[in-house]
Design a protein around this motif. Structure first.
Motif, mmCIF file in Angstrom:
data_model
loop_
_atom_site.group_PDB
_atom_site.id
_atom_site.type_symbol
_atom_site.label_atom_id
_atom_site.label_comp_id
_atom_site.label_asym_id
_atom_site.label_seq_id
_atom_site.Cartn_x
_atom_site.Cartn_y
_atom_site.Cartn_z
ATOM 1 N N PHE A 44 -1.277 8.619 -6.440
ATOM 2 C CA PHE A 44 -1.817 7.577 -7.011
ATOM 3 C C PHE A 44 -2.812 7.553 -8.058
ATOM 4 O O PHE A 44 -2.727 7.013 -9.301
ATOM 5 N N THR A 45 -3.705 8.430 -7.988
ATOM 6 C CA THR A 45 -4.760 8.790 -9.186
ATOM 7 C C THR A 45 -4.294 9.497 -10.182
ATOM 8 O O THR A 45 -4.552 9.063 -11.111
ATOM 9 N N GLN A 46 -3.237 10.195 -9.904
ATOM 10 C CA GLN A 46 -2.792 11.028 -10.995
ATOM 11 C C GLN A 46 -1.764 10.003 -11.801
ATOM 12 O O GLN A 46 -1.841 10.235 -13.210
ATOM 13 N N ALA A 47 -1.215 9.258 -11.299
ATOM 14 C CA ALA A 47 -0.308 8.016 -11.953
ATOM 15 C C ALA A 47 -1.092 7.191 -12.712
ATOM 16 O O ALA A 47 -0.893 7.062 -13.769
ATOM 17 N N PRO B 125 0.830 -1.092 0.024
ATOM 18 C CA PRO B 125 0.052 -0.018 0.142
ATOM 19 C C PRO B 125 0.713 1.228 -0.074
ATOM 20 O O PRO B 125 0.461 2.241 0.521
ATOM 21 N N ASP B 126 2.073 1.222 -0.529
ATOM 22 C CA ASP B 126 2.948 2.524 -0.356
ATOM 23 C C ASP B 126 2.248 3.489 -1.854
ATOM 24 O O ASP B 126 2.427 3.015 -2.974
ATOM 25 N N TYR B 127 1.659 4.360 -1.354
ATOM 26 C CA TYR B 127 1.125 5.306 -2.630
ATOM 27 C C TYR B 127 1.972 6.678 -2.839
ATOM 28 O O TYR B 127 1.561 7.660 -2.933
ATOM 29 N N SER C 232 -8.320 2.339 -10.946
ATOM 30 C CA SER C 232 -8.766 2.346 -9.620
ATOM 31 C C SER C 232 -9.940 2.996 -9.583
ATOM 32 O O SER C 232 -10.213 4.235 -10.127
ATOM 33 N N CYS C 233 -11.112 2.705 -8.712
ATOM 34 C CA CYS C 233 -12.040 3.677 -8.307
ATOM 35 C C CYS C 233 -11.833 5.073 -7.801
ATOM 36 O O CYS C 233 -12.432 5.929 -7.759
ATOM 37 N N TRP C 234 -10.469 5.113 -7.227
ATOM 38 C CA TRP C 234 -10.088 6.197 -6.726
ATOM 39 C C TRP C 234 -9.853 7.231 -7.619
ATOM 40 O O TRP C 234 -9.889 8.376 -7.096
ATOM 41 N N GLU C 235 -9.858 6.872 -9.131
ATOM 42 C CA GLU C 235 -9.742 7.778 -10.058
ATOM 43 C C GLU C 235 -10.908 8.688 -10.107
ATOM 44 O O GLU C 235 -10.946 9.849 -10.494
ATOM 45 N N TYR C 236 -11.972 8.594 -9.418
ATOM 46 C CA TYR C 236 -13.185 9.448 -9.360
ATOM 47 C C TYR C 236 -13.168 10.215 -8.164
ATOM 48 O O TYR C 236 -14.142 10.937 -7.966
ATOM 49 N N LEU D 250 -17.740 9.697 -16.610
ATOM 50 C CA LEU D 250 -17.681 10.848 -15.758
ATOM 51 C C LEU D 250 -16.049 11.283 -15.882
ATOM 52 O O LEU D 250 -15.101 10.423 -16.073
ATOM 53 N N PRO D 251 -15.796 12.586 -15.538
ATOM 54 C CA PRO D 251 -14.389 12.955 -15.492
ATOM 55 C C PRO D 251 -13.734 12.239 -14.377
ATOM 56 O O PRO D 251 -14.400 12.407 -13.206
ATOM 57 N N THR D 252 -12.344 12.069 -14.490
ATOM 58 C CA THR D 252 -11.601 11.565 -13.397
ATOM 59 C C THR D 252 -11.179 12.858 -12.616
ATOM 60 O O THR D 252 -11.137 14.097 -13.064
ATOM 61 N N THR D 253 -10.891 12.784 -11.239
ATOM 62 C CA THR D 253 -10.253 13.776 -10.340
ATOM 63 C C THR D 253 -8.946 13.257 -9.654
ATOM 64 O O THR D 253 -9.070 12.080 -9.232
ATOM 65 N N SER D 254 -8.002 13.820 -10.024
ATOM 66 C CA SER D 254 -6.530 13.527 -9.594
ATOM 67 C C SER D 254 -6.548 13.852 -8.318
ATOM 68 O O SER D 254 -6.207 15.301 -7.688
ATOM 69 N N THR D 255 -6.867 13.179 -7.001
ATOM 70 C CA THR D 255 -6.804 13.534 -5.654
ATOM 71 C C THR D 255 -5.585 13.202 -5.036
ATOM 72 O O THR D 255 -5.365 13.717 -3.617
ATOM 73 N N SER D 256 -4.476 12.503 -5.571
ATOM 74 C CA SER D 256 -3.430 11.910 -4.942
ATOM 75 C C SER D 256 -2.612 11.621 -5.926
ATOM 76 O O SER D 256 -2.715 11.581 -7.345
#
Length: 180
Positions: A140-143, A83-85, A117-121, A132-138
């Motif tokens: 990890f989601t940006q990567a 889980p290293d993000y 990943s669902c985290w992309e939302y 739906l557009p994705t939202t880079s909140t970290s």
């Protein structure tokens, strides 16, 4: 089973949470599978499939083995270090993913499936749509978003069919301790 290119799958992440469930399904469906892995001995011992050591085999030898295998599909499930993000882990995963995609394309794949990943939302809740557009909140989601966009470009410029599968809160055998 008679070999044909339609059933040859190049796989990353074979020993990961999703991959360990996917490999037996692919084998049961009659696919020939070659894994690009950091744990090739484990892959071979568990399923008896070819596995190329990404840490020890030189890149040109990996490419030669992939070309000889002649895969139709790259199923890219690999993401090291969870889980290293951290930024370092995410950047390393993007860099290694780019290399895997390049090798797969040079090896002749015509289809690529990447795991998102669902985290992309971001923090959206309720019913979601792949449109739906994705939202880079970290980082990890940006990567993950970066890899998805890269695959979209690969499809446009290389003519390779690509798909991006966002995984939502999978649970089951082999779950990483402490992930719930």
């Amino acid at each position: 089973m008679e070999s044909n290119s339609e059933s040859r799958i190049l796989l990353t992440g074979a020993t990961g949470f999703i991959g360990q469930a996917v490999v037996p399904i692919l084998i049961a469906e009659g696919a020939e599978v070659m894994a690009l892995s950091t744990k090739p001995t484990e892959v071979f011992e568990r399923w008896g499939i070819q596995a190329v050591d990404l840490l020890k085999v030189p890149e040109n030898a990996i490419l030669n083995r992939v070309k000889t295998f002649a895969p139709e599909v790259l199923l890219h499930l690999g993401w090291s270090g969870l889980p290293d993000y951290s930024a370092d882990a995410c950047l390393a995963n993007v860099a290694s993913s780019i290399e895997v995609i390049r090798i797969a394309l040079e090896g002749g794949v015509s289809r690529i499936v990447g795991a998102g990943s669902c985290w992309e939302y971001g923090g959206l809740q309720g019913e979601l749509s792949e449109n739906l557009p994705t939202t880079s909140t970290s980082m990890f989601t940006q990567a993950k978003s970066c890899l998805r966009q890269l695959l979209e470009s690969v499809e446009q410029y290389a003519g390779t069919q690509t798909r991006w599968a966002r995984i939502f809160y999978a649970y089951g055998s082999g779950q990483r301790e402490g992930s719930l």
